[in-house]
Design a protein around this motif. Structure first.
Motif, mmCIF file in Angstrom:
data_model
loop_
_atom_site.group_PDB
_atom_site.id
_atom_site.type_symbol
_atom_site.label_atom_id
_atom_site.label_comp_id
_atom_site.label_asym_id
_atom_site.label_seq_id
_atom_site.Cartn_x
_atom_site.Cartn_y
_atom_site.Cartn_z
ATOM 1 N N VAL A 43 0.839 -1.198 0.000
ATOM 2 C CA VAL A 43 0.000 0.000 0.000
ATOM 3 C C VAL A 43 0.874 1.248 0.000
ATOM 4 C CG1 VAL A 43 -1.676 1.332 1.325
ATOM 5 C CG2 VAL A 43 -1.941 -1.134 1.112
ATOM 6 N N TRP A 47 0.970 3.832 -3.137
ATOM 7 C CA TRP A 47 0.493 5.195 -2.936
ATOM 8 C C TRP A 47 1.632 6.206 -3.079
ATOM 9 C CZ3 TRP A 47 -4.245 6.589 -3.427
ATOM 10 C CH2 TRP A 47 -4.619 7.886 -3.084
ATOM 11 N N THR A 50 1.927 6.932 -6.652
ATOM 12 C CA THR A 50 0.897 7.846 -7.178
ATOM 13 C C THR A 50 1.192 9.294 -6.797
ATOM 14 O OG1 THR A 50 -0.521 7.599 -5.214
ATOM 15 C CG2 THR A 50 -0.869 6.044 -7.032
ATOM 16 N N GLY A 173 -3.492 1.658 4.743
ATOM 17 C CA GLY A 173 -4.105 2.925 4.361
ATOM 18 C C GLY A 173 -4.137 3.910 5.514
ATOM 19 N N PRO A 255 -5.190 0.824 -7.137
ATOM 20 C CA PRO A 255 -4.969 2.214 -6.698
ATOM 21 C C PRO A 255 -5.687 3.228 -7.578
ATOM 22 C CG PRO A 255 -2.898 0.990 -6.757
ATOM 23 C CD PRO A 255 -3.925 0.142 -7.437
ATOM 24 N N ALA A 258 -9.419 3.339 -6.819
ATOM 25 C CA ALA A 258 -9.688 4.186 -5.644
ATOM 26 C C ALA A 258 -9.520 5.665 -5.975
ATOM 27 C CB ALA A 258 -8.766 3.784 -4.498
ATOM 28 N N ARG A 259 -8.494 6.010 -6.763
ATOM 29 C CA ARG A 259 -8.211 7.422 -7.024
ATOM 30 C C ARG A 259 -9.088 8.017 -8.113
ATOM 31 N NH1 ARG A 259 -2.572 9.055 -9.682
ATOM 32 N NH2 ARG A 259 -3.783 8.473 -11.531
ATOM 33 N N TYR A 269 -8.303 3.282 -0.770
ATOM 34 C CA TYR A 269 -7.545 2.208 -1.427
ATOM 35 C C TYR A 269 -7.375 1.027 -0.472
ATOM 36 C CZ TYR A 269 -3.401 -0.162 -3.332
ATOM 37 O OH TYR A 269 -2.511 -1.087 -3.785
#
Length: 571
Positions: A43, A47, A50, A173, A255, A258-259, A269
């Motif tokens: 995770v 992330w 991203t 998360g 991901p 979720a985004r 996420y």
């Protein structure tokens, strides 16, 4: 008061039965914590990527970096697992993964992380886990002594990972949202420690082989040869490769779901991954029931269709609750399909090649997911997340058509090795490297049974070749039609001794089927010969030739000769 037969069966074969063994229970609980840490790291890495780049290609490459090593080094890892102490191999592998996780923590803490450096350190962690995988999975049968409990133990390992998947991403998360990716990386590093301690406490008992281990290169060749001559394993590998490529989008693009689709953050996420993991736990708990009710092909077909429907729902949904519900279904069938593949490989491979067979399976499955993740990332950059998921869903729905050409084999109990065979009589001085060895077996078969005998011998050919023989042939005497000669080679005398003791009970039963066709008062005739003249005679005419038992006082025993230095003529 005594237990009923059904209660005893549930006690022996239930999903929790392997946990009654202390070694398995200790390692299983430690692996649960380790899996939680790995997923927390995943995770954090996804992330963090991203936040460093908007490229979907690079985000999907995080999963590729973690899984690609499984495809690249799995066969050497499987050979190492079969050649050496699997506990030691697992500890060394964990050390490598721990080094990568520590490096990831340090560079993130110092603020030095870049997309390329992040991918490189994920590759190191993935390499450690890839090296550990075959040793870890092939040692399950050693931690659980009862063969009937092996499928339950395999399912429990899947449950361990997916319990972690149901809580690890959510924890990850929360950790990333509150303390940043550095905290996630540090927590993962700490959670490797319980598994290392559990492996150190495992007092593994292994019976030493009287034959020396193969070299790594030869062991890899032996593994490839076994798999290439095992139709059931080849089908499972092909189906797992296709499933990984077609279905890998659901985890690679999570991901971005979720985004971009749910417009959430790291916590969203984590919750989505938790829903997927929760479904996987449900699937693992029901894998025994699935195998009872459906054949392998029917189970794979049902899972593929359900997976396709769930992925389509994820692609079209913009509501977190609906997406999470679809991911529960996707996680359940995703777990089931991989459990069916995994059990199929483990129950098809004998112990001597179990690590290499599982390594090939991991290469096919993880390689398919890794390559598919890269492809789905490229498609997402070009067409968007929704389109990529819909295309993946359509391919999953169509994937059962492959079963028309490659139907899943019927998997029974694993054919374990019988007692080792006695060494054949030898009156020639041999060393382990003497060879090539040629074996000829003569059968007398009634002419009316010729077709049936030839059909059985085709299966015998695969058995001979997957255990180490090459150059196999079967010939029929044109002047004496009842006389058949089977002929094959082994590279060296040591390879021949290994070949003799690799056959499983089912393979020896197959050999007996062939022998039952033999007619006549005399038994079948077996000849073992050195193919090269200089391997059996001396080049100097003045040198006296001795029998194996006369040279240097050695006993005429192949096992004894293998432990000695190569024999040389005495002038």
């Amino acid at each position: 008061m005594t237990d009923s037969p059904k209660a005893k069966t549930r006690s022996a074969d239930g999903i929790t039965a392997p946990l009654r063994h202390a070694t398995f229970r200790r390692i299983w609980l430690a692996s649960l914590l380790s899996n939680v840490g790995i997923l927390i790291q995943g995770v954090g890495a996804a992330w963090a990527m991203t936040q460093m780049t908007s490229s979907a290609d690079e985000v999907a490459l995080v999963q590729t970096a973690l899984l690609l090593p499984v495809m690249l080094i799995s066969m050497p890892a499987g050979a190492i697992a079969d050649m050496y102490d699997r506990r030691i191999v697992a500890l060394v592998s964990l050390g490598l993964a721990l080094a990568g996780a520590t490096g990831l923590t340090v560079v993130a803490w110092l603020g030095l992380a870049t997309p390329n450096l992040l991918l490189m350190l994920c590759l190191v962690v993935g390499s450690g886990m890839a090296l550990m995988g075959p040793a870890w999975q092939s040692s399950v049968s050693e931690q659980v002594p009862l063969e009937a409990q092996l499928p339950a133990a395999i399912a429990l390992n899947g449950i361990s990972y997916n319990i972690a998947r149901s809580v690890g991403p959510a924890i990850g998360g929360v950790v990333v949202a509150t303390a940043g990716a550095v905290a996630a990386f540090a927590l993962n590093t700490l959670l490797y420690v319980p598994l290392i301690i559990a492996l150190l406490l495992w007092k593994r008992i292994s019976a030493p082989s009287r034959l020396p281990p193969e070299r790594l290169s030869r062991a890899m060749v032996s593994g490839v040869r076994y798999i290439s001559n095992s139709p059931s394993i080849k089908i499972v590998l092909a189906r797992s490769l296709v499933t990984g490529i077609f279905g890998g989008a659901i985890t690679a693009l999570m991901p971005l779901v979720a985004r971009d689709l749910l417009h959430g953050d790291a916590q969203t996420y984590g919750i989505m991954l938790g829903a997927f993991g929760l479904g996987a736990v449900v699937g693992a708990l029901n894998i025994t029931e699935l195998r009872k009710r459906l054949s392998g092909e029917a189970a794979i077909r049902a899972c593929a269709l359900s997976m396709g429907a769930a992925m389509a729902a994820v692609a079209l949904s913009r509501e977190p609750v609906l997406t999470a519900a679809a991911l529960v279904l996707a996680g359940a069938v995703w777990m089931m399909v991989w459990a069916v593949f995994n059990i199929g490989v483990q129950l098809s491979a004998p112990r001597w090649v179990a690590g290499r067979s599982l390594a090939a399976y991991q290469a096919a499955s993880s390689g398919g997911i890794a390559v598919g993740s890269w492809g789905w990332g490229r498609l997402t950059d070009a067409a968007g997340v929704e389109t990529a998921l819909l295309v993946s869903a359509g391919l999953m729905v169509a994937s059962p058509l492959i079963g028309r050409w490659l139907p899943m084999p019927r998997i029974g109990a694993r054919g374990e090795e019988p007692e080792p065979l006695a060494d054949p009589e030898v009156r020639l001085a041999l060393t382990g490297r003497s060879g090539p060895l040629v074996v000829e077996i003569e059968y007398r078969v009634a002419q009316e049974n010729a077709r049936a005998f030839h059909s059985v011998m085709q299966d015998v050919q695969l058995s001979r070749q997957r255990n180490g023989a090459y150059g196999w042939s079967i010939a029929r005497d044109i002047a004496d039609p009842e006389l058949w000669t089977e002929r094959f080679h082994c590279p060296t005398w040591l390879d021949y001794l290994r070949w003799r003791n690799r056959s499983t009970r089912s393979e020896r039963t197959l050999e007996q089927r062939a022998i039952h066709f033999h007619v006549g008062p005399a038994p079948i005739r077996v000849r073992r010969m050195l193919e090269r003249p200089f391997g059996s005679v001396y080049s100097n005419d003045d040198t006296t030739e001795y029998a194996a038992g006369e040279m240097r006082g050695e006993i005429a025993s192949p096992a004894k000769a293998l432990r000695s230095r190569p024999l040389r003529p005495i002038k």
